[in-house]
Scaffold this active site. Structure first.
Site, PDB file in Angstrom:
ATOM      1  N   CYS A 199       0.825  -1.209   0.000  1.00 45.51           N
ATOM      2  CA  CYS A 199       0.000   0.000   0.000  1.00 45.51           C
ATOM      3  C   CYS A 199       0.856   1.253   0.000  1.00 45.51           C
ATOM      4  O   CYS A 199       0.497   2.268  -0.604  1.00 45.51           O
ATOM      5  CB  CYS A 199      -0.943  -0.002   1.194  1.00 45.51           C
ATOM      6  SG  CYS A 199      -0.106   0.077   2.807  1.00 45.51           S
ATOM      7  N   HIS A 364      -2.333   1.374   7.428  1.00 42.22           N
ATOM      8  CA  HIS A 364      -2.465   1.444   5.965  1.00 42.22           C
ATOM      9  C   HIS A 364      -2.086   2.852   5.518  1.00 42.22           C
ATOM     10  O   HIS A 364      -2.364   3.830   6.214  1.00 42.22           O
ATOM     11  CB  HIS A 364      -3.921   1.130   5.603  1.00 42.22           C
ATOM     12  CG  HIS A 364      -4.184   1.016   4.131  1.00 42.22           C
ATOM     13  ND1 HIS A 364      -3.596   0.055   3.340  1.00 42.22           N
ATOM     14  CD2 HIS A 364      -5.001   1.740   3.311  1.00 42.22           C
ATOM     15  CE1 HIS A 364      -4.043   0.183   2.100  1.00 42.22           C
ATOM     16  NE2 HIS A 364      -4.880   1.203   2.058  1.00 42.22           N
ATOM     17  N   ASN A 384      -7.527   6.135  -0.895  1.00 44.87           N
ATOM     18  CA  ASN A 384      -7.147   4.811  -0.420  1.00 44.87           C
ATOM     19  C   ASN A 384      -6.679   3.999  -1.621  1.00 44.87           C
ATOM     20  O   ASN A 384      -7.448   3.774  -2.556  1.00 44.87           O
ATOM     21  CB  ASN A 384      -8.353   4.136   0.242  1.00 44.87           C
ATOM     22  CG  ASN A 384      -8.002   2.794   0.866  1.00 44.87           C
ATOM     23  OD1 ASN A 384      -6.943   2.228   0.601  1.00 44.87           O
ATOM     24  ND2 ASN A 384      -8.902   2.276   1.685  1.00 44.87           N
TER      25      ASN A 384
END
Length: 854
Positions: A199, A364, A384
């Protein structure tokens, strides 16, 4: 040129460069023509603001070049060829470069950094030419070996390494529609991760592409060859990236094969808007090559962007008390819209309930795509990078609340949402800033190795730590960036949790001292102290006064015990210099010692303090002296005192005899410094806070001139020890005596210690006593020796009669007697219990105690 004109000129050049990229990615002749004209117009506007002759010539040439190219696009049948960029049209970034000449050891460190995870990444020298990417007829595409490692879950769906054309053909349902891979696309992108756990990498790519889309970046990030400025893939399938890691920019070579999947899940980053956009997946592959493979668990996006772009990383801990929304917004807003900073953000550990309620993913990384302010409301556009993300956090209300703000997009991509600045500070844990190094004019790098196998210090003690002198003549802003070099992660089949443990369990930090570039011994007194971070980089921002030299110390916690390479970089608006910090003292002696059951005497209030390890310090000339006591057991609080004792053991603590000490008891290390110590013999006493605390220690004795240091033997060394019975002085009785017999001529020392003092059943302090050694009793007695120069004393370490000689056969003269005489307590109500220890060359006998009136 005034600052507003310079800013406007930069803005026009940036818009012109964006128009250049739009030409290369245009899908029609009309789009290409409009973009070319737009580029020429913006170069013309920048030319009108230019004041430097060199800039005028360059901008005039660019303006004419794009007017000519627009004409060719308009008239040529092959408008794509006319629109295509050449590598030379995209300028290289003007980065500050370290001009300091490297030592041979530093050059070796950079060469060592080239070997990583089974590959060689040589330092960057020159940009590759087009010949390196040519492919002759009949020649196979370039193939890089070995293939990158995949994790077990990835291998379960892995369908082989495939070229982009194969992947696109597989994903295209219409057999009559041919989709070709491209290196740039017009308009917006929507990059997401799927099966990979990177990520941080994808968030980094989202941040860089967003900056390009806003036209706020003057060059392609990260730098890739041969496709800088061109939408066409490499003819040979070979790509070369310019990444920054392990102390310098390095060459990373890959082929264009990507991992394909048997399922609908993707094993590489994709652009949901432009599935044929090849650039993100190639950047990802190149980065994962140097980080060990596609099983890379992710680090943090600040580190990833540092590698991808060379932009200076900074980590802001959002939950720190000194971080406020106002301060952060003012610092970042203008720089963000000038294209001088990339922003990404990370969550901390969230419970499942918090994840559901907030709509955020635990631990994250997210990208920040935009910042805007309207009617006093400050918001950031957050993305995201996970393909399965929802549109926005569930209950923050930011979508509906932001519709009245200007420039709000009519729709959002899944996982993209506006969030108020204050809520962002509340729900996220870390903000990662990556600063354009072009904002600085000067740079200086130092590369060094820290031998943590032999040179690891104890917590709070810096005697073994790398230290540097950072100086500036003119003063100004100086940023210090410490970078820990990447190391090979281990065996290909390493467990993922082991990989993460190695990455996350070690911490580094920077300390800054106003010490004129001289080495420091302890962490106390730092001018600035950086946080300990588990990233491979940490930044310290300074404002240095003119003609100042600071001492910069590198610190660590829990790094592996091996040779670890680092790079310390200084970025500045004015010339800055770095060198190894100089030792304040020319002569250093290292002495090993320990507190054992017989030498752990405790602090100066303990009766056993004289048992502590002691050392004689002999000085022949005036000198400054430093005594550093280092103890690896950080649970022990330690202390060091320097006494005037003629080089003999210290048996009692008197303030008049103390020359200097280390202050309060301190864990890890204790330091005492004394300037202009005169010639003579002194005594050093090393102690722990409480008796019976055992452990090893190192005593560092440093001075400007040579001096001699040697351990002093214990007080009882070479002596026989005899301890008397307990003698009791009840209330109203202040004198007692016991016979002392010796078999032959002997030297003897006597020590009286209090064992108990009470009034009734309540303990009190001991009464002051005087101990004498007497020949005979009565009016003709002779005093042979006395304690404390003939004065009464209640010293906690005991009352001593120092060495004297005794011979046998004195019974006819009345015998030898040990006499203890006290000054009675309040109202004569104190009951004192004493014992006497005799330290003699021969065994002696102490008789029973006899009470007498004083």
């Amino acid at each position: 040129m005034s600052r507003p004109n310079a800013s406007a000129q930069k803005s026009f050049i940036t818009q012109a460069l964006k128009a250049e990229r739009d030409v290369s990615s245009a899908t029609s002749q009309r789009q290409a023509l409009e973009a070319a004209i737009d580029a020429a117009e913006h170069y013309m506007k920048a030319l009108n603001l230019a004041s430097v002759q060199k800039d005028k010539h360059a901008l005039d040439a660019k303006c004419k070049e794009w007017l000519t190219r627009a004409e060719k696009i308009k008239e040529s049948k092959d408008w794509q060829a006319a629109a295509r960029f050449h590598d030379k049209t995209v300028p290289e970034p003007r980065l500050p470069v370290s001009t300091r000449k490297l030592t041979t050891r530093e050059e070796i460190i950079l060469l060592e950094g080239a070997k990583l995870n089974g590959f060689i990444f040589p330092p960057w020298s020159t940009s590759p030419g087009s010949d390196e990417f040519k492919r002759e007829d009949g020649e196979s595409p370039f193939t890089d070996k070995p293939d990158l490692h995949l994790s077990y879950p990835q291998r379960k769906v892995f369908d082989g390494w495939k070229r982009p054309s194969e992947l696109l053909a597989k994903d295209t349902e219409d057999v009559y529609t041919k989709v070709v891979p491209v290196m740039s696309v017009p308009g917006k992108t929507d990059l997401v991760q799927d099966m990979l756990t990177d990520c941080s990498v994808v968030a980094s790519l989202c941040a860089t592409t967003s900056m390009l889309e806003r036209g706020q970046c003057t060059h392609f990030l990260p730098m890739i060859y041969p496709s800088r400025g061109s939408s066409q893939p490499s003819p040979s399938g070979k790509y070369i990236f310019r990444f920054y890691f392990n102390g310098c920019f390095r060459k990373v070579i890959i082929d264009d094969r990507l991992p394909s999947s048997k399922t609908s899940r993707s094993l590489h980053v994709i652009d949901r808007k432009n599935p044929n956009f090849l650039w993100p997946a190639l950047v990802e592959k190149a980065y994962l090559k140097l980080r060990g493979g596609y099983d890379f668990p992710g680090s943090n996006s600040g580190t990833d962007l540092w590698v991808l772009t060379g932009w200076i990383p900074e980590q802001v801990f959002l939950h720190n008390d000194d971080v406020t929304g106002d301060q952060l917004w003012k610092r970042l807003y203008r720089s963000f819209h000038q294209g001088d900073v990339l922003l990404t953000i990370g969550t901390g550990e969230l419970t499942e309930r918090e994840q559901r309620e907030l709509g955020l993913v635990s631990e994250h990384d997210y990208a920040i795509l935009d910042m805007k302010e309207s009617k006093g409301r400050r918001q950031l556009l957050v993305k995201n990078p996970w393909a399965g993300a929802d549109t926005a956090p569930g209950d923050n209300g930011s979508l509906s609340a932001s519709q009245d703000l200007p420039h709000n997009p009519p729709s959002f991509e899944p996982g993209t949402f506006w969030m108020d600045c204050e809520k962002l500070l509340q729900h996220f844990e870390n903000l990662y800033l990556n600063w354009n190094p072009e904002i600085f004019k000067y740079r200086e790098d130092v590369h060094f190795t820290w031998d943590l196998n032999n040179g690891r210090g104890v917590a709070g003690c810096f005697v073994n730590n790398p230290q540097f002198a950072v100086s500036t003549e003119n003063g100004g802003i100086v940023w210090l960036l410490l970078g820990k070099h990447f190391r090979t992660t281990g065996q290909p089949e390493r467990p993922l949790d082991e990989y993460q443990a190695n990455e996350e369990s070690a911490f580094i930090s920077i300390y800054v001292f106003n010490a004129d570039g001289k080495r420091v011994s302890l962490s106390d007194g730092a001018l600035h102290r950086g946080p300990y971070v588990d990233s491979p980089n940490t930044l310290m921002r300074l404002e240095m006064p003119p003609r100042t030299t600071y001492t910069v110390v590198v610190s660590e916690q829990s790094l592996p015990s091996l040779n670890q390479n680092f790079t310390l970089s200084a970025f500045s608006t004015c010339p800055v210099r770095m060198a190894k910090a100089q030792d304040k003292y020319m002569c250093v002696r290292k002495i090993q010692g320990s507190w054992t059951p017989s030498t752990a005497g405790g602090n100066a209030e303990s009766s056993r303090y004289p048992l502590n390890p002691q050392f004689r310090l002999e000085i022949e000339n005036d000198t400054d002296v430093s005594l550093l006591l280092e103890c690896p057991n950080t649970e022990l609080a330690t202390h060091v005192k320097l006494f005037w004792s003629n080089g003999n053991r210290v048996s009692r603590v008197r303030s008049r005899d103390i020359i200097a000490d280390s202050g309060d008891y301190r864990r890890g290390g204790s330091l005492v410094e004394k300037k202009a110590l005169e010639p003579g013999s002194y005594t050093i006493v090393c102690s722990t806070f409480a008796p019976d605390q055992l452990g090893r220690f190192t005593l560092w004795v440093s001075s400007l001139v040579p001096c001699k240091t040697s351990p002093l033997p214990p007080e009882a060394a070479g002596r026989r020890t005899v301890i008397s019975d307990i003698g009791v002085l009840p209330p109203g009785r202040d004198r007692m005596l016991a016979s002392l017999q010796v078999p032959r001529l002997t030297r003897i020392k006597l020590i009286t210690r209090s064992r108990q003092s009470i009034i009734g059943s309540h303990p009190v302090g001991p009464s002051p006593v005087l101990m004498t050694v007497e020949l005979g009793q009565g009016p003709y007695k002779q005093i042979l020796a006395t304690s404390e120069d003939g004065t009464h004393s209640d010293a906690v370490s005991g009352v001593r009669v120092e060495d004297f000689d005794l011979q046998p056969g004195l019974e006819e003269s009345g015998g030898i007697w040990i006499v203890i005489e006290r000054i009675g307590g309040p109202g004569g109500q104190v009951e004192d219990h004493f014992e006497v220890e005799a330290l003699a060359e021969e065994r002696v006998e102490i008789g029973e105690w006899i009470l007498e009136d004083a």
